[in-house]
Enzyme design. Structure first.
Site, PDB file in Angstrom:
ATOM      1  N   ASP A   1      91.558  -4.840  14.816  1.00 12.14           N
ATOM      2  CA  ASP A   1      92.348  -3.303  13.872  1.00 12.14           C
ATOM      3  C   ASP A   1      93.504  -3.637  13.107  1.00 12.14           C
ATOM      4  OD1 ASP A   1      89.198  -2.192  14.955  1.00 12.14           O
ATOM      5  OD2 ASP A   1      90.328  -1.117  16.871  1.00 12.14           O
TER       6      ASP A   1
ATOM      7  N   GLU B   1      84.442   4.856   8.748  1.00 10.38           N
ATOM      8  CA  GLU B   1      85.905   4.729   9.664  1.00 10.38           C
ATOM      9  C   GLU B   1      86.904   4.803   8.813  1.00 10.38           C
ATOM     10  OE1 GLU B   1      84.196   3.425  13.622  1.00 10.38           O
ATOM     11  OE2 GLU B   1      84.120   1.762  12.805  1.00 10.38           O
TER      12      GLU B   1
END
Length: 564
Positions: A60, A236
């Protein structure tokens, strides 16, 4: 007088907490050595660097820029300290400068499973107020969505400011005029969910002066994804950018597995409406044969930045599974140049099978592994634990490392907690990320356990219910080296052997893809194997679940539950 008594009691309690027992294990001469075939078969030319740029469990990624300084952060889940932060001037050569969340006042993960805690941090520099922001979701301690800030990422960050909204993956966007917005993933309104995995991207106005969302300003700017008629899942990881007067919304879509991708939308206004590009996705690895060589997969969850050469680049996560498709290394940080000469950005070579090497940005020299920059490719990491400050690559789980370690001129001692590796509370284990499919890790240990409840040694850890322990314990008047496998919370003893703890012992784990071996040597003799070749399957997210990669740990406990 009462105050003095309380202070003395507090001091005594603190001293007792950090008091190291006489038989605490001493570790030194830790060596980790990567030996992946792909790097040997693809040597670097002078104008090339290796992808991933951060090997091991660094998922991430988010990146920002202030002048010639670039800062990159990653998810850390229940690792402590949390949110590793890296600095570069050229996007190739990186140094870790610390962690964003390095205090218990910032990180409340003491009772969390390994894959809880910190999700998808977003780092942004705002020229409007010369401030860095890191916004994230902390699924622990009742925190939820939160933001911390600083004027200088190298000098520490504020305590968390709670942000009162649901959902995950928040990011912050501050326009040229100082107007600020928060974006995040959320569930559709109650009763509006159309299918499993249906999510939305929501936006709020943000009060930059008081660091809070403005109630009642929330608005859904993407419903489902690029085309809701196709039932896209898990939109997302939103990031918002402004270029040439237009607003670009980039999101991950498809879930963080085999259908993962990155998609882009555009609008004339920060609040939309957002129109998807007609060439989405702009990054994915989902269309290629499953049995391709040197496979890189799951690419997505990206962030963009303008490079030193004026060209754009994107950091993103992807995996490199082993020969059995197992994901032991975890999700890693990659980077690719981005072509933004047209209306929409597209990752260069992001829609073909990813290669292990990339071209250097113009004018940049590859210094990885030199001058304090993190190594890349096949490398050796050594630590004798004699430095005053512990290397940033060493982490604890659920609590500070300082609560159980001490460094001395002879090495590192671990004060064993009365918790085993199975606990979902802090354990006295110091971890280093597995960064290669083929590797070995070796450490010297000096240790005399006092009872069968004492154990110390080397571990390979995926989570609290999936791991290997390779440690020294006691039974009766004898001392044993034990190899145990824990799968889904059930522990099986694989092998044990008597050892002479009066002599120095070396412990080693070596792996070749899906196969692991645990070896030991006594008194400088040759290594002997214990337990044969064992499967690394339990160290993969395919088997264990969750979001982290495998960790190699130096472990001690006074609550050993592995019985001979």
């Amino acid at each position: 007088m009462l105050l003095i008594s309380m202070l003395l009691f507090s001091y005594a309690s603190s001293q007792e907490k950090n008091k190291v027992p006489k038989n605490a294990p001493l570790f030194n001469q830790f060596t980790y050595r990567g030996d992946d075939r792909i790097y040997k078969e693809n040597p670097l030319q002078t104008d090339e660097f290796y992808n991933p740029i951060l090997q091991g469990c660094y998922p991430d990624p988010s990146i920002t820029r202030k002048g010639n300084d670039y800062y990159l952060v990653n998810s850390s889940f229940s690792m402590f300290p949390g949110v590793p932060i890296f600095h570069s001037n050229d996007l190739v050569n990186w140094k870790q400068i610390g962690h964003v969340l390095d205090r218990t006042s910032q990180l409340k993960v003491e009772n969390s499973g390994i894959s809880a805690g910190i999700y998808a941090p977003d780092i942004k520099y705002s020229a409007y107020n010369d401030t860095f922001y890191m916004i994230t979701t902390q699924i622990a301690g009742g925190i939820g969505n939160m933001v911390v800030k600083t004027k200088d990422p190298a000098k520490g960050w504020s305590d968390p400011i709670k942000l009162l909204f649901d959902g995950i993956d928040p990011s912050i966007f501050i326009d040229d005029d100082g107007k600020a917005f928060i974006l995040h993933n959320d569930a559709p309104a109650k009763g509006k969910e159309l299918y499993q995995g249906h999510r939305v991207i929501k936006m709020w106005d943000y009060d930059l002066q008081n660091d809070k969302i403005i109630p009642g300003t929330d608005k859904i700017i993407v419903d489902g994804g690029t085309d809701i008629s196709q039932k896209p899942i898990w939109i997302e990881g939103p990031h918002l950018y402004k270029k040439n007067g237009l607003y670009y919304l980039m999101c991950a879509e498809g879930g963080t597995g085999g259908w993962h991708s990155e998609v882009i939308f555009v609008s004339d206004s920060p609040k939309g409406p957002y129109v998807p590009a007609n060439n989405n996705p702009i990054l994915t690895q989902r269309y290629f044969p499953a049995n391709r060589t040197n496979k890189v997969d799951w690419a997505g969850h990206a962030d963009l930045v303008e490079g030193p050469d004026g060209k754009y680049y994107g950091v993103f996560l992807a995996i490199r599974p082993n020969e059995k498709g197992q994901v032991n290394i975890g999700r890693e940080t990659f980077i690719l140049p981005v072509d933004w000469t047209g209306k929409y950005p597209v990752f260069e070579n992001g829609l073909v099978p990813l290669k292990p090497k990339s071209k250097m940005p113009a004018g940049v020299k590859n210094q990885t592994g030199q001058n304090g920059f993190l190594p890349n490719g096949n490398f050796t990491f050594k630590d004798n634990f004699t430095s005053k400050n512990l290397d940033f690559r060493w982490i604890g789980i659920r609590g500070p490392r300082e609560n159980f370690i001490s460094t001395t001129k002879n090495g590192l001692t671990i004060n064993p907690f009365q918790k085993s590796l199975n606990a979902t509370t802090p354990t006295s284990t110091l971890f280093y990320r597995q960064q290669h499919s083929t590797f070995d890790a070796t450490v010297n240990i000096k240790y005399t356990p006092g009872s069968e409840k004492d154990m110390a040694g080397l571990v390979c850890y995926q989570k609290e219910t999936f791991h290997y322990v390779f440690g020294i314990t006691k039974k009766g008047n004898d001392f044993y080296l034990v190899l145990a496998r824990t799968e889904d919370g059930k522990t099986t003893n694989i092998a044990s052997e008597k050892v002479d703890v009066r002599k120095p012992i070396r412990l080693q784990v070596e792996a070749q893809g899906a196969e692991y071996k645990f070896n030991y040597a006594v008194d400088q003799n040759e290594f002997k194997n214990l337990g044969g070749t064992v499967s690394g399957d339990i160290l993969s997210t395919n088997v264990a679940g969750g979001f982290t990669g495998s960790l190699i740990g130096l472990y001690a406990t006074s609550a050993n539950d592995i019985q001979l």
